[in-house]
Design a protein around this motif. Structure first.
Motif, PDB file in Angstrom:
ATOM      1  N   LEU A  14      68.504  -7.686  28.288  1.00 26.70           N
ATOM      2  CA  LEU A  14      67.135  -8.133  28.091  1.00 26.70           C
ATOM      3  C   LEU A  14      66.322  -7.084  27.350  1.00 26.70           C
ATOM      4  CD1 LEU A  14      66.513  -9.540  31.653  1.00 26.70           C
ATOM      5  CD2 LEU A  14      66.958 -10.836  29.580  1.00 26.70           C
ATOM      6  N   LEU A  15      66.802  -5.859  27.371  1.00 25.77           N
ATOM      7  CA  LEU A  15      66.045  -4.761  26.798  1.00 25.77           C
ATOM      8  C   LEU A  15      66.541  -4.350  25.425  1.00 25.77           C
ATOM      9  CD1 LEU A  15      66.050  -2.553  29.984  1.00 25.77           C
ATOM     10  CD2 LEU A  15      64.353  -4.205  29.287  1.00 25.77           C
ATOM     11  N   SER A  60      58.599  -9.394  35.138  1.00 30.08           N
ATOM     12  CA  SER A  60      59.569 -10.254  34.467  1.00 30.08           C
ATOM     13  C   SER A  60      60.937  -9.577  34.429  1.00 30.08           C
ATOM     14  CB  SER A  60      59.112 -10.555  33.031  1.00 30.08           C
ATOM     15  OG  SER A  60      59.068  -9.357  32.273  1.00 30.08           O
ATOM     16  N   ASP A  61      61.903 -10.278  33.873  1.00 25.75           N
ATOM     17  CA  ASP A  61      63.241  -9.745  33.622  1.00 25.75           C
ATOM     18  C   ASP A  61      63.929  -9.230  34.892  1.00 25.75           C
ATOM     19  OD1 ASP A  61      62.778 -10.318  30.950  1.00 25.75           O
ATOM     20  OD2 ASP A  61      62.096  -8.301  30.492  1.00 25.75           O
ATOM     21  N   ARG A  63      66.722  -8.687  37.549  1.00 21.49           N
ATOM     22  CA  ARG A  63      68.172  -8.616  37.375  1.00 21.49           C
ATOM     23  C   ARG A  63      68.810  -7.824  38.519  1.00 21.49           C
ATOM     24  NH1 ARG A  63      65.177  -5.637  34.066  1.00 21.49           N
ATOM     25  NH2 ARG A  63      65.527  -3.411  33.986  1.00 21.49           N
ATOM     26  N   TRP A  78      75.328  -6.313  34.809  1.00 21.52           N
ATOM     27  CA  TRP A  78      74.038  -6.926  35.116  1.00 21.52           C
ATOM     28  C   TRP A  78      74.193  -8.436  35.186  1.00 21.52           C
ATOM     29  CZ3 TRP A  78      70.235  -4.219  37.037  1.00 21.52           C
ATOM     30  CH2 TRP A  78      70.101  -2.870  36.703  1.00 21.52           C
ATOM     31  N   THR A  80      71.742 -11.859  35.313  1.00 22.62           N
ATOM     32  CA  THR A  80      70.402 -12.417  35.184  1.00 22.62           C
ATOM     33  C   THR A  80      70.464 -13.703  34.375  1.00 22.62           C
ATOM     34  OG1 THR A  80      68.099 -11.936  34.600  1.00 22.62           O
ATOM     35  CG2 THR A  80      69.775 -11.105  33.113  1.00 22.62           C
ATOM     36  N   SER A  95      75.388 -10.858  32.301  1.00 19.69           N
ATOM     37  CA  SER A  95      74.592 -10.626  31.098  1.00 19.69           C
ATOM     38  C   SER A  95      75.263  -9.769  30.043  1.00 19.69           C
ATOM     39  CB  SER A  95      73.273  -9.945  31.479  1.00 19.69           C
ATOM     40  OG  SER A  95      72.567 -10.734  32.374  1.00 19.69           O
ATOM     41  N   TYR A 122      63.512  -4.741  37.240  1.00  9.64           N
ATOM     42  CA  TYR A 122      62.628  -5.694  36.584  1.00  9.64           C
ATOM     43  C   TYR A 122      61.606  -4.912  35.777  1.00  9.64           C
ATOM     44  CZ  TYR A 122      59.228  -4.984  40.449  1.00  9.64           C
ATOM     45  OH  TYR A 122      58.356  -4.456  41.367  1.00  9.64           O
ATOM     46  N   GLN A 128      59.808  -0.070  33.464  1.00  7.77           N
ATOM     47  CA  GLN A 128      60.993  -0.429  34.240  1.00  7.77           C
ATOM     48  C   GLN A 128      60.769  -0.054  35.698  1.00  7.77           C
ATOM     49  OE1 GLN A 128      63.758  -2.017  33.157  1.00  7.77           O
ATOM     50  NE2 GLN A 128      62.691  -2.184  31.205  1.00  7.77           N
ATOM     51  N   HIS A 153      61.690   0.889  26.103  1.00 11.89           N
ATOM     52  CA  HIS A 153      61.906   0.022  27.249  1.00 11.89           C
ATOM     53  C   HIS A 153      61.221   0.470  28.532  1.00 11.89           C
ATOM     54  CE1 HIS A 153      64.565  -2.090  24.651  1.00 11.89           C
ATOM     55  NE2 HIS A 153      65.309  -1.016  24.484  1.00 11.89           N
TER      56      HIS A 153
END
Length: 159
Positions: A14-15, A60-61, A63, A78, A80, A95, A122, A128, A153
């Protein structure tokens, strides 16, 4: 003896915004910093799961990092999105593309137990939260890689 492995390239799917931001780091099973990071994540897992169940709008995000073992070794991947199935069972989508185990692959739905969870994370307000194992990996990464993850990130790990 299995080796613990963590993939930062796809561990943070996601990052990862840059296609060339690919780091794969093998860590010995009893690496003290990684063991401490996993213990910290597991100790705070209930708190994370409660936040995930009722996430604030700025979060959000979500995991989980899950330990997967097969005849090739052990890898922490990971997952998610994920959801609880009750009785300490979960299900989600892997992921990242495994590099050690071949019993699972990226994009696959995977069911796992709480005992397999080695980290969680998350994003909240661009920072983070959690991702303790990633912070432990910073000590083995180049300064440029660490800078990338901090600046792009929102990692605020203590050195």
């Amino acid at each position: 003896m299995f080796k613990l492995a963590a993939s930062l390239l796809l561990t943070l799917p996601l990052l990862a915004q840059a296609a060339d931001a690919r780091t794969f780091i093998k860590v010995q099973e009893k690496d003290p910093e990684m063991v401490a990071a996993i213990e910290r994540a597991r100790a705070s897992l209930d708190e994370f799961l409660a936040i995930n169940a009722k996430p604030p709008k700025e979060a959000s995000d979500f995991r989980l990092k899950v330990m997967v073992q097969d005849e090739n070794g052990t890898e922490h991947l990971w997952v998610t999105p994920f959801k609880s199935l009750g009785q300490d069972r979960f299900k989600g989508i892997i992921s990242n593309q495994p590099r050690i185990v071949d019993s699972v692959e990226g994009g696959q739905e995977y069911e796992f137990s709480r005992a397999q969870i080695s980290d969680w994370g998350y994003v909240k307000d661009g920072r983070q939260i959690g991702s303790y194992t990633v912070c432990a990996l910073f000590k083995q990464m180049s300064k440029a890689e660490v800078k990338f993850y901090r600046e792009k990130h929102g990692f605020e790990c203590k050195d």
